[in-house]
Design a protein around this motif. Structure first.
Motif, PDB file in Angstrom:
ATOM      1  N   THR A   1       0.862  -1.187   0.000  1.00  0.00           N
ATOM      2  CA  THR A   1       0.000   0.000   0.000  1.00  0.00           C
ATOM      3  C   THR A   1       0.896   1.234   0.000  1.00  0.00           C
ATOM      4  O   THR A   1       0.576   2.247   0.606  1.00  0.00           O
TER       5      THR A   1
ATOM      6  N   ASP B   1      -0.946   4.419  -1.929  1.00  0.00           N
ATOM      7  CA  ASP B   1      -2.284   4.815  -1.488  1.00  0.00           C
ATOM      8  C   ASP B   1      -2.799   3.780  -0.496  1.00  0.00           C
ATOM      9  O   ASP B   1      -2.035   2.971  -0.006  1.00  0.00           O
ATOM     10  N   ASP B   2      -4.077   3.799  -0.208  1.00  0.00           N
ATOM     11  CA  ASP B   2      -4.651   2.882   0.775  1.00  0.00           C
ATOM     12  C   ASP B   2      -5.197   1.595   0.169  1.00  0.00           C
ATOM     13  O   ASP B   2      -5.944   0.885   0.814  1.00  0.00           O
ATOM     14  N   VAL B   3      -4.832   1.288  -1.075  1.00  0.00           N
ATOM     15  CA  VAL B   3      -5.319   0.078  -1.731  1.00  0.00           C
ATOM     16  C   VAL B   3      -4.155  -0.880  -1.943  1.00  0.00           C
ATOM     17  O   VAL B   3      -3.120  -0.508  -2.492  1.00  0.00           O
ATOM     18  N   CYS B   4      -4.329  -2.117  -1.504  1.00  0.00           N
ATOM     19  CA  CYS B   4      -3.298  -3.133  -1.674  1.00  0.00           C
ATOM     20  C   CYS B   4      -3.132  -3.455  -3.153  1.00  0.00           C
ATOM     21  O   CYS B   4      -4.104  -3.722  -3.854  1.00  0.00           O
TER      22      CYS B   4
ATOM     23  N   THR C   1      -8.872  -2.146   0.544  1.00  0.00           N
ATOM     24  CA  THR C   1      -8.331  -0.995   1.252  1.00  0.00           C
ATOM     25  C   THR C   1      -7.668  -1.482   2.533  1.00  0.00           C
ATOM     26  O   THR C   1      -7.905  -2.614   2.992  1.00  0.00           O
ATOM     27  N   VAL C   2      -6.856  -0.613   3.123  1.00  0.00           N
ATOM     28  CA  VAL C   2      -6.209  -0.946   4.399  1.00  0.00           C
ATOM     29  C   VAL C   2      -7.266  -1.301   5.443  1.00  0.00           C
ATOM     30  O   VAL C   2      -7.117  -2.272   6.185  1.00  0.00           O
ATOM     31  N   ALA C   3      -8.362  -0.540   5.477  1.00  0.00           N
ATOM     32  CA  ALA C   3      -9.437  -0.806   6.443  1.00  0.00           C
ATOM     33  C   ALA C   3     -10.087  -2.163   6.171  1.00  0.00           C
ATOM     34  O   ALA C   3     -10.390  -2.905   7.118  1.00  0.00           O
TER      35      ALA C   3
END
Length: 66
Positions: A22, A25-28, A34-36
């Motif tokens: 990541t 950004d917050d997308v693997c 997303t990280v969440a």
């Protein structure tokens, strides 16, 4: 690894492909979550997971480095 049935096909219980990044950004970059979503995956209901699976598959994930 557990496998669940979806639309007549078997699908792993997680989209993780062990290509985790990541950095930008917050997308693997491997699974598209997303990280969440990664952090909450084990707590999600089957319906919540289905929503994530639908989105990431439409976006061309999961991806493996080949």
């Amino acid at each position: 690894m557990s496998v669940i049935k979806m639309e007549g096909k078997e699908r792993p219980d997680t989209p993780c492909v062990a290509v985790c990044s990541t950095t930008f950004d917050d997308v693997c970059r491997g699974c598209g979550r997303t990280v969440a979503e990664v952090a909450e995956w084990v707590f999600m209901t089957a319906e919540q997971k289905d929503v994530v699976w639908t989105r990431i598959l439409a976006e061309g994930y999961p991806k493996r480095n080949t």
